[in-house]
Motif scaffolding. Structure first.
Motif, short mmCIF file in Angstrom:
data_model
loop_
_atom_site.label_atom_id
_atom_site.label_comp_id
_atom_site.label_asym_id
_atom_site.label_seq_id
_atom_site.Cartn_x
_atom_site.Cartn_y
_atom_site.Cartn_z
N LYS A 109 12.68 0.39 15.60
CA LYS A 109 12.94 -0.79 14.78
C LYS A 109 11.65 -1.59 14.63
O LYS A 109 10.88 -1.73 15.59
CB LYS A 109 14.01 -1.67 15.43
CG LYS A 109 14.33 -2.93 14.63
CD LYS A 109 15.27 -3.86 15.38
CE LYS A 109 16.67 -3.35 15.34
NZ LYS A 109 17.62 -4.34 15.92
N CYS A 110 11.42 -2.08 13.45
CA CYS A 110 10.29 -2.96 13.20
C CYS A 110 10.71 -4.39 13.55
O CYS A 110 11.67 -4.91 13.00
CB CYS A 110 9.86 -2.87 11.73
SG CYS A 110 8.59 -4.05 11.27
N VAL A 111 10.01 -5.01 14.50
CA VAL A 111 10.35 -6.38 14.90
C VAL A 111 9.32 -7.38 14.41
O VAL A 111 9.54 -8.59 14.48
CB VAL A 111 10.53 -6.48 16.43
CG1 VAL A 111 11.75 -5.70 16.88
CG2 VAL A 111 9.29 -6.00 17.17
N LYS A 112 8.18 -6.89 13.95
CA LYS A 112 7.18 -7.72 13.28
C LYS A 112 6.60 -6.89 12.15
O LYS A 112 6.29 -5.71 12.33
CB LYS A 112 6.05 -8.14 14.24
CG LYS A 112 6.44 -9.17 15.27
CD LYS A 112 5.21 -9.56 16.10
CE LYS A 112 5.57 -10.60 17.15
NZ LYS A 112 4.37 -10.97 17.97
N GLU A 113 6.48 -7.48 10.98
CA GLU A 113 5.95 -6.73 9.85
C GLU A 113 4.59 -6.12 10.19
O GLU A 113 3.72 -6.78 10.74
CB GLU A 113 5.83 -7.62 8.62
CG GLU A 113 7.18 -7.97 8.01
CD GLU A 113 7.01 -8.67 6.66
OE1 GLU A 113 5.86 -8.93 6.27
OE2 GLU A 113 8.03 -8.93 6.02
N THR A 114 4.45 -4.83 9.85
CA THR A 114 3.20 -4.14 10.15
C THR A 114 3.04 -2.95 9.22
O THR A 114 4.04 -2.37 8.76
CB THR A 114 3.18 -3.65 11.62
OG1 THR A 114 1.94 -2.99 11.87
CG2 THR A 114 4.32 -2.69 11.90
N GLY A 140 18.14 2.86 6.85
CA GLY A 140 18.93 1.84 6.18
C GLY A 140 18.51 1.74 4.73
O GLY A 140 18.09 2.71 4.11
N ASP A 141 18.61 0.53 4.21
CA ASP A 141 18.27 0.31 2.80
C ASP A 141 16.80 -0.03 2.60
O ASP A 141 16.36 -0.18 1.46
CB ASP A 141 19.13 -0.84 2.24
CG ASP A 141 20.62 -0.51 2.31
OD1 ASP A 141 20.95 0.70 2.22
OD2 ASP A 141 21.43 -1.43 2.48
N ALA A 142 16.07 -0.19 3.70
CA ALA A 142 14.68 -0.63 3.56
C ALA A 142 13.83 0.44 2.89
O ALA A 142 14.06 1.64 3.04
CB ALA A 142 14.11 -0.96 4.94
N MET A 169 10.80 -5.97 8.51
CA MET A 169 11.21 -6.50 9.81
C MET A 169 12.72 -6.36 9.98
O MET A 169 13.50 -6.69 9.08
CB MET A 169 10.80 -7.96 9.94
CG MET A 169 10.98 -8.49 11.36
SD MET A 169 10.18 -10.07 11.63
CE MET A 169 11.21 -11.14 10.60
N GLY A 170 13.15 -5.86 11.12
CA GLY A 170 14.56 -5.68 11.42
C GLY A 170 15.11 -4.35 10.99
O GLY A 170 16.24 -4.00 11.35
N ALA A 171 14.34 -3.55 10.23
CA ALA A 171 14.85 -2.28 9.72
C ALA A 171 14.58 -1.15 10.70
O ALA A 171 13.55 -1.12 11.36
CB ALA A 171 14.21 -1.98 8.38
#
Length: 965
Positions: A109-114, A140-142, A169-171
Motif C-alpha cells: 500500500k502506498c501511504v505517502k505519494e511517491t 483497485g481503481d488507482a 496514496m492509500g491504494a
C-alpha cells in the motif's frame, strides 16, 4: 556468482499462474490486515501506540544524495502480503553450482505519494519484463504508473523502481518478480547444508533470515517493522518434504522443465517480520505429538537421529515448556503448530522462526547413551529460549534492531524459568548467575563496551546489526531483566507482560512500551519504588557498564561508581546519567534476614549497615542485582574468616559472588590481589559447584597470564592442594567413579574435580583418564567412559598422548553420528601439546569437508585456548584472514568471538603492537569483528598493566601457601 542463469520460460509461466491463483487470497488477506492494523492502532493521542504501528524513517550518520543511498527504507510504502514460490535444486547444475529459482508477488500500500519503489534484494538475478526487473499492477481503481527504469544498488542492497508518476496514496498495488539465486553453503538466507548418511551424500535446502538475509532469498521489505502475511509455495523433488512457517497442505504432483515434482503450499502465516521466515527441503523424518493435540508439535531430524530416539527428549519437553509460557504470559500460543528441526549446518545455536524453529543438532538432539548432563541442559534451555520468542519477539516485535536486547535478553532470562519448569531438580534459576551474569560482567567492565539500547540512527548497516548479537545483548539483557523481575516480583513482572502482549500483538514496539506496562502492573500491585520504573531502568539500558557498590561497615556509608577492569582506561562514550545508577542493594548481616536499600545517588548512608567488630555483612544476595560489591578491609577480613570457618552460613551463590567480586576488584586495583586469592582458601572444604566453577573461571585468567612464567609452578601446587579433597570426595560418593552423582550440579563439579586434579598432578588422576581412553582405543565400538566425563577424559588423554591418540580421536570425530559427541571430540583434539598436530588441525579448519564452516571459529578458539596453540592460531588467522573473512562470512556474529578468543593471552607490548598492525592491515574487512578488536586492544593494555603490577605479589603468595606442602 559467475555466469548468470535465467528462469526458463516454462518455469516463469508456471510461477506466474501460481501468482495469479493466489491473488484472491492476497487481496483477502490485505483486507484482513487493514482491519487488524486499524484495530491495533490505539486511541488518538496515544503516542506509544501510534509510534509502534508504522515503520519510521531514520537519518543516517552521513547525508546521502538519494533515497537508495540510505540503509533504511523510505516510509512511503508498507507491505501487506506476499506470495512466494521457491524451487531449490538439490543437485548441482552443469557449472557445479547449486541454485534456486523463484517468484514473488507482494501486495503493498502506498501511504505517502511517491514515484519510487525501493525494495531489498541481494545477490539475486532477475528475469526481465520488457527490460525491467519487475512488473507492477494495481489492485483497485488507482492508475498504475509505468516503470521507467529499474536497477540494483549493491551497497544498500536495494532493487530500485523509478516510476513515470506518483503512486496514489492509500491504494494497493502488486509487484511481481522472478529471480534466481545461488543455494550456497554460506549459512545465510536460503542455503544448502550437506551431510553423509550410510555413505551417501545428502543435501538439505534450509534458511537463516535473521538479521538481513531474507533479501538474499526474494525481493522484500526486509525490516522488522515491515510486517506482512506470507503465502509460501515450495517446489521439490519426490522423496523430499518441504516445511515452512505455516502448516503444509497436501503436496500435489506437477511437471516443470520435463521433471515430475512435488508442489507444497502452506497455510498463510500470521502478520510477521521477514527475518522470521523459514524454508526447509529435506528427506528428514519426525516424531510428533498425539493426534488431536491443541498444538501440533513435531521434532524433525536426520532419519537415523530420529530412529535412535535423539528427538525424544525435545518432544517430551516442548509441550510442557509451551504450556509454561502460556501460563507465564497468560496468553495462548498464537499458532496451530510448532515444528522444530535439527540441521547439520547452522551458524547460530537456534533461530526462532515462527512455527518452524531451526537448530544446530547439538541444541535439539539428545542421546542419553552418549550425550552428557550439560548437553541435556543445553537442549532444554535453547528450546525454552526459542519458545519464549514465539510471543516476545515474534507476536510483538521491536521496531528496529537497536532494541534487539529486548528480544534476546528477555528470551535468555525466561529460558531459565522455562527450563526450571521442565527440569525442577536442576536449580536452573541459580545457574543463570554462572552461565550468563558472571561472564558478561567481564565484558561490560571494559571501556569499549556499549549500552544495551542504541539510537536507531547509530545502527544502520547490516554489519552494525550483526555486531549487536553479542553477550551484552543476550546475557546483560537477561541480567537486568532478572534484576527488574526481582525487585518488582516475578508475579507483577508477568502481569505487565500480559497486558503488553495484548496491546501490541502483531505490532512493533520500542522499549518504552514495555516500561509503561510494567509500571502499570507495579502501581496496580501497590508496590512503591523510589523512582518511576522507566527512570530506574533507563539508567541500566541507556548507559554501558554497571556500578561497584562500596559499603563501609564501620560507618554505614555506601557509595557507587562506574566499575572498570582497567581503571586507567578512558571512557569516551558520554552518558546523560553520568554513570550513576538506581541500585537495589540487598544484604544480610550476621544472623539476620535479607533487607533492601535503594542507592539512588553517588553516596548515601544506611546506619543499618554499620556493624560490630566481629560481625559481617554480605550484599547483593544471590546476585539479584547487576553490580559488584566492595567492602572496608574489616568486613573483608570477617567474611574470609567466616568462609574459612563456617562457609555454609553464607548462601552458596554469594560464596561464588565473593570470589568473583574479589578477583575482579583486584584486577581493577580496588583491593589487593592477595585478598582475592585469600577468598579461595576455604575451597578445600567446599564441595558445591558454583564456588568451584567461579574460582576456576577466575584462575583461568591467572593461567592465561602466567602459564609461561615462573608463577606457574607454585600456582599449580596451590590448586593441587585445594582440589585434592574434592577429587577424593567425588571418588567416595561415586564408589570410585562407578556411579553418577545424583545432583545436577554435582555432576558438573565432578568434572571440575577430575579436570583440575589431572591438570595439577593429583595422584591417580592422569592414570585414570589415560586408562579409560586406552580401553576405548582398544575397543572403539564400546566406549564405557562416563558421558559426563568424556570431554575432560578425552582432553587429558590426548594432552598426555601423541599422534596415535590424536589420530584415533580424529577418526572417531569423523565417524560420529551424534553431534554432541562430535563436539566433545572437536574440543579434545585441541588439547594436544604437539605443535605440528595443532597446525594440521588449523589447516583442517579451511576445509569444510573436515571441519564444518559452522564449527571453524570454535575450533580455532579451542586451539588458541591451548598455551602451545595460541601463537599458532594467531599466526593462522593473520595469514588466512582474507580467506576466512570472505569465505566464512565476515559479517557473521562468530567473527567477533574469533578475535576475542585468539587474543585472550595477550599481555605484552609486543602483543599490543601486533594487534594494532592487524587492525591497520585489515581496516577494510573487519566486519562484525571490529568491536571485538577494540575490546582486545583495551584488554591487552589492561593485562600488561596488571601483570607488571601483580606478578611478584602473586608469586610470593602462591609460594608461601605451598611452602609447607
Amino acid at each position: 556468482m559467475g555466469k548468470v542463469y535465467y528462469v526458463s520460460k516454462n518455469m516463469g509461466l508456471g510461477m506466474l499462474i501460481l501468482a495469479v491463483t493466489a491473488l484472491a487470497i492476497i487481496i483477502a488477506l490485505s483486507i484482513a490486515y487493514d482491519k487488524e492494523r486499524a484495530k491495533n492502532q490505539g486511541k488518538p493521542g496515544d503516542e506509544a501506540s501510534e509510534g509502534t504501528t508504522m515503520p519510521t524513517p531514520s537519518t543516517t550518520p552521513f547525508t546521502p544524495k538519494e533515497p537508495w543511498d540510505r540503509y533504511r527504507l523510505p516510509d512511503s510504502i508498507i507491505p501487506i502480503a506476499y506470495n512466494v514460490t521457491l524451487w531449490p535444486r538439490l543437485e548441482p547444475n552443469t557449472d557445479g553450482l547449486y541454485v534456486f529459482t523463484g517468484q514473488s508477488a507482494v501486495v503493498f500500500k502506498c501511504v505517502k505519494e511517491t514515484d519510487l519503489i525501493i525494495i531489498h534484494a541481494r545477490k539475486l538475478n532477475f528475469t526481465t519484463f520488457l527490460g525491467h526487473h519487475v512488473k507492477l499492477s494495481g489492485l483497485g481503481d488507482a492508475t498504475v504508473p509505468a516503470i521507467q527504469k529499474t536497477w540494483l544498488v549493491e551497497k544498500t542492497e536495494y532493487l530500485v523502481i523509478q516510476l513515470s508518476s506518483r503512486l496514489t496514496m492509500g491504494a494497493p498495488y502488486l509487484l511481481h518478480s522472478e529471480f534466481l539465486g545461488e543455494l550456497a553453503d554460506d549459512l545465510e538466507g536460503f542455503y544448502r547444508s550437506e551431510y553423509t548418511e550410510d555413505g551417501v551424500k545428502k543435501v538439505v535446502a534450509t534458511s537463516q533470515m535473521q538479521a538481513t538475509y531474507a533479501r538474499k532469498t526474494f525481493p522484500c521489505f526486509d525490516e522488522p517493522a515491515m510486517k506482512a502475511v506470507f503465502n509460501v509455495t515450495i517446489i521439490h523433488k519426490p522423496g523430499t518434504v518441504a516445511l515452512s512457517n505455516g502448516k503444509e497442505n497436501e503436496p500435489v504432483d506437477i511437471t516443470l522443465e520435463g521433471q515430475t515434482l512435488k508442489q507444497t503450499s502452506f497455510e498463510p502465516t500470521e502478520i510477521m517480520s521477514t527475518y522470521l521466515l523459514a524454508f526447509v527441503v529435506c528427506d528428514f523424518t519426525y516424531i510428533g505429538s498425539e493426534p488431536g493435540a491443541d498444538v501440533l508439535i513435531r521434532i524433525w531430524a536426520r532419519r537415523k537421529a530420529i530412529e535412535e530416539g535423539q528427538g525424544d527428549y525435545a518432544l517430551n519437553k516442548t509441550g510442557p515448556i509451551l504450556s509454561f509460557f502460556e501460563n507465564y504470559y497468560n496468553s495462548s500460543y498464537p499458532l496451530s503448530k510448532s515444528d522444530q528441526i535439527a540441521l547439520p549446518d547452522f551458524s547460530a545455536g537456534a533461530m526462532e522462526n515462527w512455527g518452524l524453529i531451526t537448530y544446530r543438532e547439538t541444541a535439539l538432539l539428545y542421546n542419553p547413551e552418549v550425550s552428557s548432563n550439560g548437553d541435556k541442559e543445553w537442549v532444554a534451555t535453547v528450546i525454552a529460549h526459542e519458545l519464549a520468542h514465539m510471543w516476545f519477539g515474534n507476536l510483538v516485535t521491536t521496531r528496529w534492531w537497536n532494541d534487539l536486547w529486548l528480544n534476546e535478553g528477555f528470551a535468555t532470562y525466561v529460558s531459565y524459568l522455562g527450563a526450571d519448569f521442565a527440569e525442577p531438580k536442576w536449580n536452573m534459576k541459580d545457574l543463570i548467575v554462572l552461565n550468563e551474569i558472571i561472564g558478561v560482567m567481564g565484558v561490560d567492565a571494559l571501556a569499549s563496551s556499549h549500552p544495551l539500547s542504541s539510537k536507531e540512527e547509530d545502527i544502520q548497516r547490516p554489519e552494525q546489526i550483526s555486531q549487536l548479537f553479542d553477550s551484552i545483548t543476550y546475557s546483560k539483557g537477561a541480567a537486568v531483566l532478572r534484576m527488574l523481575s526481582e525487585f518488582i516480583t516475578e508475579t507483577v513482572f508477568s502481569q505487565g507482560l500480559h497486558t503488553y502482549l495484548e496491546e501490541f500483538k502483531y505490532q512493533n514496539i520500542v522499549y518504552q512500551d514495555l516500561w509503561r506496562h510494567l509500571e502499570m502492573a507495579v502501581k496496580k500491585a501497590g508496590i512503591v519504588l523510589p523512582h518511576p520504573l522507566e527512570d530506574i531502568m533507563n539508567r541500566w539500558i541507556l548507559q554501558m557498564g554497571f556500578p561497584v557498590v562500596t559499603i563501609n561497615t564501620q560507618t554505614g556509608e555506601i557509595t557507587q561508581k562506574h566499575f572498570l577492569l582497567d581503571p586507567d582506561s578512558v571512557v569516551d562514550r558520554p552518558s546523560e546519567f553520568n554513570y550513576e545508577w538506581f541500585v537495589p542493594v540487598t544484604y544480610i548481616k550476621t544472623g539476620g534476614t535479607e533487607q533492601q536499600f535503594w542507592l539512588d545517588k553517588k553516596q548515601d548512608t544506611n546506619k543499618d549497615m554499620a556493624l560490630g567488630t566481629n560481625d559481617w555483612l554480605v550484599a547483593n544476595i544471590n546476585m539479584k542485582g547487576f553490580y559488584r560489591v566492595n567492602y572496608d578491609s574489616k568486613n573483608w577480613e570477617n567474611l574470609i574468616n567466616k568462609l574459612n570457618s563456617q562457609p555454609k552460613d553464607i548462601p552458596v551463590i554469594n560464596r561464588a559472588q565473593i570470589i568473583d567480586d574479589a578477583f575482579n576488584l583486584a584486577r581493577a586495583k580496588m583491593v589487593d590481589v592477595t585478598l582475592a586469592l585469600s577468598t579461595t582458601k576455604f575451597l578445600d572444604k567446599e564441595v558445591e559447584y558454583m564456588p568451584w566453577q567461579t574460582t576456576r573461571s577466575n584462575l583461568d585468567y591467572f593461567f592465561l597470564m602466567f602459564d609461561r612464567s615462573e608463577v606457574y609452578g607454585p600456582m599449580q601446587a596451590y590448586i593441587k592442594k585445594q582440589v585434592a579433597p574434592l577429587f577424593k570426595h567425588f571418588a567416595d560418593i561415586t564408589a570410585n567413579w562407578t556411579n553418577i552423582p545424583e545432583k545436577h550440579t554435582d555432576q558438573y563439579n565432578q568434572i571440575n574435580a577430575i579436570s583440575l586434579a589431572c591438570s595439577t598432578g593429583v595422584e591417580g588422576c592422569r592414570e585414570l583418564t589415560t586408562k579409560w581412553f586406552k580401553e576405548w582405543m582398544t575397543n572403539p565400538a564400546d566406549n564405557k567412559i562416563n558421558v559426563n566425563l568424556k570431554t575432560t577424559v578425552y582432553c587429558n588423554a590426548i594432552a598426555a598422548g601423541g599422534v596415535d591418540e590424536w589420530d584415533f580421536a580424529w577418526s572417531m570425530y569423523k565417524n560420529a553420528t551424534i553431534a554432541s559427541e562430535a563436539d566433545k571430540l572437536m574440543y579434545a583434539l585441541s588439547c594436544t601439546k604437539q605443535p605440528w598436530l595443532l597446525n594440521r588441525y588449523l589447516e583442517y579448519c579451511l576445509d569444510p569437508d573436515k571441519i564444518r564452516k559452522q564449527d571453524a571459529t570454535a575450533t580455532i578458539n579451542y586451539i588458541a585456548g591451548n598455551a602451545v596453540g595460541q601463537p599458532l592460531a594467531w599466526d593462522f588467522i593473520r595469514s588466512q584472514w582474507n580467506h576466512l573473512f570472505n569465505d566464512y562470512g565476515g559479517g557473521s556474529m562468530s567473527f567477533g568471538r574469533l578475535i576475542y578468543g585468539v587474543t585472550e593471552r595477550f599481555s605484552t607490548e609486543f602483543d599490543y603492537k601486533q594487534l594494532l598492525q592487524f587492525k591497520e592491515d585489515n581496516a577494510d574487512q573487519l566486519g562484525s569483528a571490529a568491536t571485538s578488536l577494540e575490546q582486545a586492544l583495551e584488554r591487552t593494555k589492561a593485562n600488561i598493566n596488571w601483570v607488571n603490577l601483580n606478578k611478584k605479589l602473586v608469586l610470593d603468595w602462591f609460594s608461601s601457601e605451598t611452602s609447607a606442602v
